[in-house]
Design a protein around this motif. Structure first.
Motif, PDB file in Angstrom:
ATOM      1  N   PRO A   7      -8.103 106.983  60.959  1.00  0.00           N
ATOM      2  CA  PRO A   7      -8.775 106.365  59.811  1.00  0.00           C
ATOM      3  C   PRO A   7     -10.086 105.709  60.231  1.00  0.00           C
ATOM      4  O   PRO A   7     -10.108 104.884  61.130  1.00  0.00           O
ATOM      5  CB  PRO A   7      -7.764 105.334  59.311  1.00  0.00           C
ATOM      6  N   LEU A   8     -11.164 106.131  59.606  1.00  0.00           N
ATOM      7  CA  LEU A   8     -12.476 105.542  59.845  1.00  0.00           C
ATOM      8  C   LEU A   8     -12.766 104.476  58.793  1.00  0.00           C
ATOM      9  O   LEU A   8     -13.314 103.433  59.095  1.00  0.00           O
ATOM     10  CB  LEU A   8     -13.556 106.618  59.815  1.00  0.00           C
ATOM     11  N   ILE A   9     -12.407 104.784  57.556  1.00  0.00           N
ATOM     12  CA  ILE A   9     -12.554 103.839  56.444  1.00  0.00           C
ATOM     13  C   ILE A   9     -11.242 103.908  55.662  1.00  0.00           C
ATOM     14  O   ILE A   9     -10.909 104.946  55.103  1.00  0.00           O
ATOM     15  CB  ILE A   9     -13.736 104.208  55.532  1.00  0.00           C
ATOM     16  N   LEU A  85     -14.483 115.766  58.414  1.00  0.00           N
ATOM     17  CA  LEU A  85     -13.943 114.529  57.847  1.00  0.00           C
ATOM     18  C   LEU A  85     -12.906 114.871  56.788  1.00  0.00           C
ATOM     19  O   LEU A  85     -13.063 115.845  56.047  1.00  0.00           O
ATOM     20  CB  LEU A  85     -15.051 113.687  57.208  1.00  0.00           C
ATOM     21  N   ARG A  86     -11.885 114.057  56.715  1.00  0.00           N
ATOM     22  CA  ARG A  86     -10.870 114.208  55.667  1.00  0.00           C
ATOM     23  C   ARG A  86     -11.095 113.056  54.694  1.00  0.00           C
ATOM     24  O   ARG A  86     -10.943 111.888  55.064  1.00  0.00           O
ATOM     25  CB  ARG A  86      -9.471 114.132  56.266  1.00  0.00           C
ATOM     26  N   VAL A  87     -11.480 113.368  53.484  1.00  0.00           N
ATOM     27  CA  VAL A  87     -11.794 112.350  52.475  1.00  0.00           C
ATOM     28  C   VAL A  87     -10.828 112.522  51.312  1.00  0.00           C
ATOM     29  O   VAL A  87     -10.675 113.623  50.776  1.00  0.00           O
ATOM     30  CB  VAL A  87     -13.260 112.490  51.978  1.00  0.00           C
ATOM     31  N   TRP A 111     -11.107 109.894  57.064  1.00  0.00           N
ATOM     32  CA  TRP A 111     -10.487 110.075  58.371  1.00  0.00           C
ATOM     33  C   TRP A 111     -11.342 111.036  59.180  1.00  0.00           C
ATOM     34  O   TRP A 111     -11.917 111.970  58.641  1.00  0.00           O
ATOM     35  CB  TRP A 111      -9.085 110.662  58.217  1.00  0.00           C
ATOM     36  N   GLY A 112     -11.427 110.784  60.474  1.00  0.00           N
ATOM     37  CA  GLY A 112     -12.199 111.651  61.352  1.00  0.00           C
ATOM     38  C   GLY A 112     -12.081 111.185  62.788  1.00  0.00           C
ATOM     39  O   GLY A 112     -11.172 110.431  63.144  1.00  0.00           O
ATOM     40  N   ASP A 113     -13.033 111.597  63.606  1.00  0.00           N
ATOM     41  CA  ASP A 113     -13.070 111.225  65.016  1.00  0.00           C
ATOM     42  C   ASP A 113     -13.946 109.983  65.171  1.00  0.00           C
ATOM     43  O   ASP A 113     -15.149 110.037  64.914  1.00  0.00           O
ATOM     44  CB  ASP A 113     -13.634 112.384  65.841  1.00  0.00           C
ATOM     45  N   PRO A 114     -13.378 108.851  65.601  1.00  0.00           N
ATOM     46  CA  PRO A 114     -14.162 107.612  65.692  1.00  0.00           C
ATOM     47  C   PRO A 114     -15.282 107.675  66.722  1.00  0.00           C
ATOM     48  O   PRO A 114     -16.199 106.866  66.678  1.00  0.00           O
ATOM     49  CB  PRO A 114     -13.124 106.551  66.067  1.00  0.00           C
TER      50      PRO A 114
END
Length: 132
Positions: A7-9, A85-87, A111-114
């Motif tokens: 999770p990025l955001i 990215l998975r949004v 979600w993605g690679d931080p």
């Protein structure tokens, strides 16, 4: 090599909502996409089904709004570089359910690679191969 998404955001508000939520058929869990807009902001897009001539369903991608400045800055590098990215839509308040004096709301998670974040509040910088 396949990286795991993180999770990025967790939950970011979509600003300047450009659709009538109740008429789109959007629901929590629907996929969304992020794209850089000509003015430099990060636009949020979603696929909705429209009926033409009342009979023929057709899926079209519509702009639903933009990310706020903080979330936009955090994720801009990954969006511009075309990172995977998975949004998903994680919150919806349609017009008829919005509290008095407030407008409709849409929230998304990303979600993605931080390692590909830039300009975030945690001081993240793009990953550079060969550097620790």
């Amino acid at each position: 090599m396949h990286d795991l998404l993180q999770p990025l955001i967790h939950k970011a508000a979509v600003h300047d909502i450009a659709i009538h939520i109740a008429r789109t058929g959007l629901s929590i869990g629907d996929e969304a996409e992020l794209h850089e807009l000509p003015d430099g902001r990060i636009g949020v897009f979603a696929r909705v089904t429209r009926r033409f001539l009342g009979l023929f369903p057709r899926s079209i991608k519509l702009p639903i709004g933009v990310l706020g400045p903080g979330a936009g800055r955090l994720i801009a590098g990954a969006v511009i570089q075309g990172e995977s990215l998975r949004v998903r839509i994680v919150g919806l308040t349609p017009e008829h359910l919005a509290p008095e004096g407030q407008g409709p709301e849409i929230h998304i998670s990303v979600w993605g690679d931080p390692r590909h974040l830039t300009g975030g509040p945690f001081g993240a910088v793009p990953h550079q191969p060969g550097k620790a």
